[in-house]
Every structure is written in C-alpha cells, then in structure tokens.
Design a protein around this motif. Sequence first.
Motif, PDB file in Angstrom:
ATOM      1  N   THR A 370       0.843  -1.191   0.000  1.00 29.75           N
ATOM      2  CA  THR A 370       0.000   0.000   0.000  1.00 29.75           C
ATOM      3  C   THR A 370       0.878   1.242   0.000  1.00 29.75           C
ATOM      4  OG1 THR A 370      -0.121   0.034   2.427  1.00 29.75           O
ATOM      5  CG2 THR A 370      -1.874  -1.129   1.252  1.00 29.75           C
ATOM      6  N   VAL A 371       0.306   2.330  -0.481  1.00 32.42           N
ATOM      7  CA  VAL A 371       0.921   3.647  -0.353  1.00 32.42           C
ATOM      8  C   VAL A 371       0.020   4.481   0.556  1.00 32.42           C
ATOM      9  CG1 VAL A 371       1.689   5.731  -1.535  1.00 32.42           C
ATOM     10  CG2 VAL A 371       1.947   3.505  -2.648  1.00 32.42           C
ATOM     11  N   VAL A 372       0.576   4.910   1.675  1.00 33.88           N
ATOM     12  CA  VAL A 372      -0.172   5.744   2.618  1.00 33.88           C
ATOM     13  C   VAL A 372       0.141   7.202   2.299  1.00 33.88           C
ATOM     14  CG1 VAL A 372      -0.614   6.289   5.032  1.00 33.88           C
ATOM     15  CG2 VAL A 372      -0.040   3.933   4.366  1.00 33.88           C
ATOM     16  N   VAL A 373      -0.884   7.947   1.886  1.00 30.84           N
ATOM     17  CA  VAL A 373      -0.702   9.339   1.474  1.00 30.84           C
ATOM     18  C   VAL A 373      -1.325  10.255   2.519  1.00 30.84           C
ATOM     19  CG1 VAL A 373      -1.167  11.062  -0.306  1.00 30.84           C
ATOM     20  CG2 VAL A 373      -0.728   8.683  -0.960  1.00 30.84           C
ATOM     21  N   THR A 374      -0.507  11.141   3.071  1.00 27.09           N
ATOM     22  CA  THR A 374      -0.976  12.130   4.042  1.00 27.09           C
ATOM     23  C   THR A 374      -0.972  13.496   3.370  1.00 27.09           C
ATOM     24  OG1 THR A 374      -0.064  10.860   5.887  1.00 27.09           O
ATOM     25  CG2 THR A 374      -0.609  13.165   6.308  1.00 27.09           C
ATOM     26  N   THR A 375      -2.106  14.194   3.436  1.00 26.17           N
ATOM     27  CA  THR A 375      -2.251  15.487   2.771  1.00 26.17           C
ATOM     28  C   THR A 375      -2.660  16.549   3.781  1.00 26.17           C
ATOM     29  OG1 THR A 375      -2.930  14.423   0.700  1.00 26.17           O
ATOM     30  CG2 THR A 375      -3.461  16.756   0.947  1.00 26.17           C
ATOM     31  N   TYR A 387      -5.773  21.358   8.189  1.00 28.28           N
ATOM     32  CA  TYR A 387      -6.247  20.023   8.560  1.00 28.28           C
ATOM     33  C   TYR A 387      -5.508  18.992   7.703  1.00 28.28           C
ATOM     34  CZ  TYR A 387      -9.891  21.753  11.626  1.00 28.28           C
ATOM     35  OH  TYR A 387     -10.563  22.342  12.678  1.00 28.28           O
ATOM     36  N   SER A 388      -5.721  17.745   8.008  1.00 26.08           N
ATOM     37  CA  SER A 388      -5.032  16.694   7.261  1.00 26.08           C
ATOM     38  C   SER A 388      -5.989  15.547   6.979  1.00 26.08           C
ATOM     39  CB  SER A 388      -3.822  16.177   8.048  1.00 26.08           C
ATOM     40  OG  SER A 388      -4.232  15.508   9.225  1.00 26.08           O
ATOM     41  N   THR A 389      -5.653  14.780   5.960  1.00 24.13           N
ATOM     42  CA  THR A 389      -6.384  13.566   5.642  1.00 24.13           C
ATOM     43  C   THR A 389      -5.383  12.497   5.232  1.00 24.13           C
ATOM     44  OG1 THR A 389      -8.181  12.617   4.309  1.00 24.13           O
ATOM     45  CG2 THR A 389      -6.752  14.219   3.229  1.00 24.13           C
ATOM     46  N   LYS A 390      -5.703  11.265   5.551  1.00 23.51           N
ATOM     47  CA  LYS A 390      -4.808  10.150   5.240  1.00 23.51           C
ATOM     48  C   LYS A 390      -5.577   9.141   4.403  1.00 23.51           C
ATOM     49  CE  LYS A 390      -1.786   8.965   8.233  1.00 23.51           C
ATOM     50  NZ  LYS A 390      -1.061   8.447   9.418  1.00 23.51           N
ATOM     51  N   ASN A 391      -4.976   8.721   3.289  1.00 20.21           N
ATOM     52  CA  ASN A 391      -5.608   7.774   2.385  1.00 20.21           C
ATOM     53  C   ASN A 391      -4.653   6.620   2.098  1.00 20.21           C
ATOM     54  OD1 ASN A 391      -6.621  10.743   1.312  1.00 20.21           O
ATOM     55  ND2 ASN A 391      -8.265   9.247   1.457  1.00 20.21           N
ATOM     56  N   VAL A 392      -5.198   5.424   2.033  1.00 21.36           N
ATOM     57  CA  VAL A 392      -4.403   4.213   1.798  1.00 21.36           C
ATOM     58  C   VAL A 392      -4.735   3.674   0.413  1.00 21.36           C
ATOM     59  CG1 VAL A 392      -3.873   1.891   2.599  1.00 21.36           C
ATOM     60  CG2 VAL A 392      -4.357   3.706   4.264  1.00 21.36           C
ATOM     61  N   LEU A 393      -3.720   3.582  -0.433  1.00 21.37           N
ATOM     62  CA  LEU A 393      -3.902   3.121  -1.813  1.00 21.37           C
ATOM     63  C   LEU A 393      -3.202   1.777  -1.993  1.00 21.37           C
ATOM     64  CD1 LEU A 393      -4.253   6.281  -1.854  1.00 21.37           C
ATOM     65  CD2 LEU A 393      -3.429   6.206  -4.197  1.00 21.37           C
ATOM     66  N   PRO A 394      -3.938   0.705  -2.240  1.00 23.45           N
ATOM     67  CA  PRO A 394      -3.305  -0.601  -2.453  1.00 23.45           C
ATOM     68  C   PRO A 394      -2.701  -0.698  -3.857  1.00 23.45           C
ATOM     69  CG  PRO A 394      -5.670  -0.801  -2.662  1.00 23.45           C
ATOM     70  CD  PRO A 394      -5.405   0.627  -2.271  1.00 23.45           C
ATOM     71  N   PHE A 395      -1.704  -1.553  -3.999  1.00 25.94           N
ATOM     72  CA  PHE A 395      -1.121  -1.787  -5.323  1.00 25.94           C
ATOM     73  C   PHE A 395      -0.582  -3.213  -5.404  1.00 25.94           C
ATOM     74  CE2 PHE A 395       2.588  -0.509  -2.863  1.00 25.94           C
ATOM     75  CZ  PHE A 395       3.569  -1.376  -3.297  1.00 25.94           C
ATOM     76  N   GLN A 396      -0.494  -3.699  -6.631  1.00 26.54           N
ATOM     77  CA  GLN A 396       0.149  -4.966  -6.950  1.00 26.54           C
ATOM     78  C   GLN A 396       0.998  -4.752  -8.189  1.00 26.54           C
ATOM     79  OE1 GLN A 396      -3.182  -7.717  -7.325  1.00 26.54           O
ATOM     80  NE2 GLN A 396      -2.736  -8.575  -5.317  1.00 26.54           N
ATOM     81  N   TYR A 397       2.197  -5.333  -8.182  1.00 29.32           N
ATOM     82  CA  TYR A 397       3.106  -5.105  -9.301  1.00 29.32           C
ATOM     83  C   TYR A 397       4.035  -6.305  -9.434  1.00 29.32           C
ATOM     84  CZ  TYR A 397       6.656  -2.861 -12.234  1.00 29.32           C
ATOM     85  OH  TYR A 397       7.521  -2.552 -13.252  1.00 29.32           O
ATOM     86  N   VAL A 398       4.373  -6.628 -10.668  1.00 29.73           N
ATOM     87  CA  VAL A 398       5.320  -7.717 -10.934  1.00 29.73           C
ATOM     88  C   VAL A 398       6.507  -7.151 -11.711  1.00 29.73           C
ATOM     89  CG1 VAL A 398       5.720  -9.930 -12.073  1.00 29.73           C
ATOM     90  CG2 VAL A 398       3.528  -9.492 -10.943  1.00 29.73           C
ATOM     91  N   ILE A 399       7.693  -7.257 -11.120  1.00 35.94           N
ATOM     92  CA  ILE A 399       8.923  -6.883 -11.816  1.00 35.94           C
ATOM     93  C   ILE A 399       9.335  -8.057 -12.695  1.00 35.94           C
ATOM     94  CG2 ILE A 399      11.338  -6.206 -11.567  1.00 35.94           C
ATOM     95  CD1 ILE A 399      10.699  -5.110  -8.848  1.00 35.94           C
TER      96      ILE A 399
END
Length: 518
Positions: A370-375, A387-399
Amino acid sequence: MELVKKKIHMDRISSRAGTQTVLEEDVNISDNKPDASYLLNSKGEIIMEEIRAGENVVNLRGRLVVSILYLTDMEGTCASMEAVIPFEERVNMEGVSGGDIILTDWTIEDLTVGLINSRKLSVQAVVSFGLELEEHMEQDTAVDLYHDEPVEYRKRVYPVVQLVLQKKDIFRLKEEMELTGNLPNVFQTIWHHITFDHVEFKALEEKISIQGEMKAFFLYEGEGDNDRTLWYENTVPFSGIIECHGCRENMIPDIRYSLGQCNVEVRQDFDGEERVFCVEPVLDLEIHLYEEENMEVLSDIYGVDKEIEALTTEVQLKSLLLSGSGKCKIAEHAKIQNGQMPMYQLIHSEGDIQIEEQAIVENGIAITGTVVVTTLYLCSNGSKSIYSTKNVLPFQYVIEAENITPTSIFKLHYSIEQLTVTMLDGAELDVKAALQFKVIVFAVQKSNLITDIKVEDLDLNKLSELPGMVIYIVGQGDTLWDIGKRYYVPIAQLKEVNELTSEEVNAGDKILVVKGSV
C-alpha cells in the motif's frame, strides 16, 4: 604435478530471524508548548543504539522517536513535539555468536497517535525487525595444472558474481533554500519533512558517485504574521562523491540508503533577514559492490599412466541474473477523512510505501503493498486552519525477471518517484503516484569445484582387465572424454586413430580405442 588455484569470494546469508514488537506510551505536551486541539501528522524513526550478537541470540537496543504535528487551540496555528520510546529486544537467532555483525532492517508497520486531552497524547507503534547473518567466504578452486606426466584435463567457464567490497558509510549533504519574495521572514520553524528521490549510484575508480533530488517541506511561523502558519517547499538536485578504496568502474553497486541525522536551521540572507533554510542531512549507506567474471576452472582430470582422483568441494556460485528497475503507476480518487472540514487549498502531500508481500513467481517478482498518502490542506470553513487527511492506496506489481527460479536470491529497493495530489472538490482528491522498484537478482548454482588431486600408481589388476584394442559403440550421452577416461587414453590419440576433427560423437558411433603411448 601441481594445481594452480584461485580464490572465489562468496557471500551468503547463513541465518535469518525476525521479531515484531508493540511500543506504546502516553506522553505529555511540555509546558513550553501550546495545547493541542487536532492531530495533523506524525512520523516515526527508529534509532538503533546497539545490535549485539551472543550465542544464538541478538540483543537490540534503541529508541523510537515520533515527531508529531498538531493544531493548537489558537486559530490557524500549528505546533510540533517529539515523543521518545526506548526499547530493548532479545531475538533468538540460530548460528550466531559473539562478535558477529548482524544486518538489521526495521519497518514501522503501524504508527498511531491519539489525542487523550489537550495536554496528553497516546503513541502506539508496531515495529518489525528483520535480522540476517551474512557470511563472507573465500574458496580455493583449481584453474590450471602444471604437469610433466601425461595427463588429460578439461575446463569449464562459470559466470560468477563475486562480492568485492561490503561496508557501511555516510554521505553528508548541505543545501540552502531561500524563501521566495512574497513570503514573510521566518520567526521559527514548526515542522519539516525531507525526502530523497531519483537517487542513483555509480561505481568509479576508488570512489562511488551519487546523484538525485532532495525534496524539502517546511511549516513555519512568520515574523510579524502570528495569526497563521505558513509553508514553503522546494526540490533541489544534488550530486557528490563517496571515497571507496577498492572500487572499480563497471562494478555492480547494491547500495541501500536511509536518512539518518538531519539538521535544519534558519539563517540570514545577504540583507540580514531570516529567510534561508539550511538543510544538512546525512544519508546512511549500506554498500555492497559485486564484480562479474567468466571464471575458467578445471572441471575434470584423468591420468594416462597414473591414477588421478579429483577432490571436489560443493559450493554455491552466484551469477547475475538481473540488475534493473521497474515502475508502477497508481491513480485513484480518494475522499477526505473528515467531511465536516472541507478543503479550500492543498498545502502538501507525502507518501510512504508499505510492502506486505514480495515473492518469486514465474519470470518475475510479485510485490503487494500500500501507499499511505498524508495530505495537509487549508479548511474552507473560514477558520484559516490547517487540517489533514490520510488515504491508503493498495497496489500490486510484478517486476519482470526472466529465468528467475525459487532458488534465486533478490534484493529489492523501492521509493516514490512522483506523487501528485490535486483537489477535485472540497471532499475529494485525485491521487497519482509513480513507484520505482530497483532489484538485483542472483541465480544460485550448486557446483562441485576441484580443490585438490590425489595421484597414485595405476592399479595393475584393473589395467590388465582393459583390452589393448577395442571397438567402443557410443551410448546415449557418451562423450569422447568419457571414453578416454574409461580406457586411460588421451583425447588426441582417440581423435587421431579415428580421424576425428572434433570431439563431437553421436550415439551409435564406433570408436576404435588402442591402449598405449601417444
């Protein structure tokens, strides 16, 4: 008869261990800090003070330092503080002993800061530690043979990657960033966030070059502008040299870096005004340098008038399968956490990659995380508050890693190459991120290398059982070498008698074998 030997420098992980611990503590806001009304952001850092190996155990001692940014009870202003939680861990690790150097990695998997009241915060973190015992070995192997007696030997070429150098080092950087003309002077710094992107290393003669970008974000209290918190950010390229004795061009660098100590000060510009942020970060480096070589070694020996036995040792040879990189792009619309605090203006966004799983799959390495993005943003309710907000973005990747197998060894480095957050409306964000993954993959091959020979007189009984002349019918998989070794006959003699121009033979061929001198 004497073997010519060469050393192969090898490294391997002989033992691994891991542990997970929960660190928690309630901390008071110091008397010289204002009351807290809302938590905006927090970041944690593990500072190791001791990594000490004993008999089958490793003792870890250090502290978790948590920087906390919060909204004060005064409208539009922010403050920050630090919480320090010491820890000691005892990790069972088979095969280690006192004096061993243990490679230690750690990840703060979850950091939660809560507001108990305006003067007290709760801090809880889940920290995972990974430990490895890396062994460095030298193995002698035969690469040639001095001889007077008639003897047959052959060679084989192995593509080998050898560890040439392994050490820890630091790289110091100093950059000055001056406020743009429309921003007020700095009265005091409240918060800073320093990151590095596009970092590249290159091996040179007796040194390593480094280049990349440093991104810096500051929240500060303006001089004579105490009714609100101000911000400034900038990105500057950097480059430098790390002295490294024994380094050579074309070596393969596998270098892990992390931000260590970072000093931030505000200095005066040429007019004597407090407008310059001076940033002096230290990058902690863990350096491995590898070198590729097509190593020609003896693979087999037999005597013509002596019994020669090749003594071998089984070793694991590493060859380079891949040294490359890949990019994963993420794009998602995300809602802010607190809908009652709608956005008016974005201030700053930062991301953190959390890897949940990495595994070898067919022709690649699968990564899940996941990528945790704080804004941080200005609220549109007229209060001028951040103020702030936090969002969690999942990902899958194959090298992609062609020909990778479950026995292959890989090292993975990752970073956020680009993060763009734009405001769609007061409650929704458009988040785009480009993740960069760098990987080095080694193929591992078990090989029996000749390390010595045993020479004895021929067994006369065995020799007498062999015919002086024979027609040998080549079987499936037979080679001219196998035939010569079986009858103690030189390869050149077999080729001459049978009028062969090469050593290639096929199943069913008839080979005349005549025992005797060349």
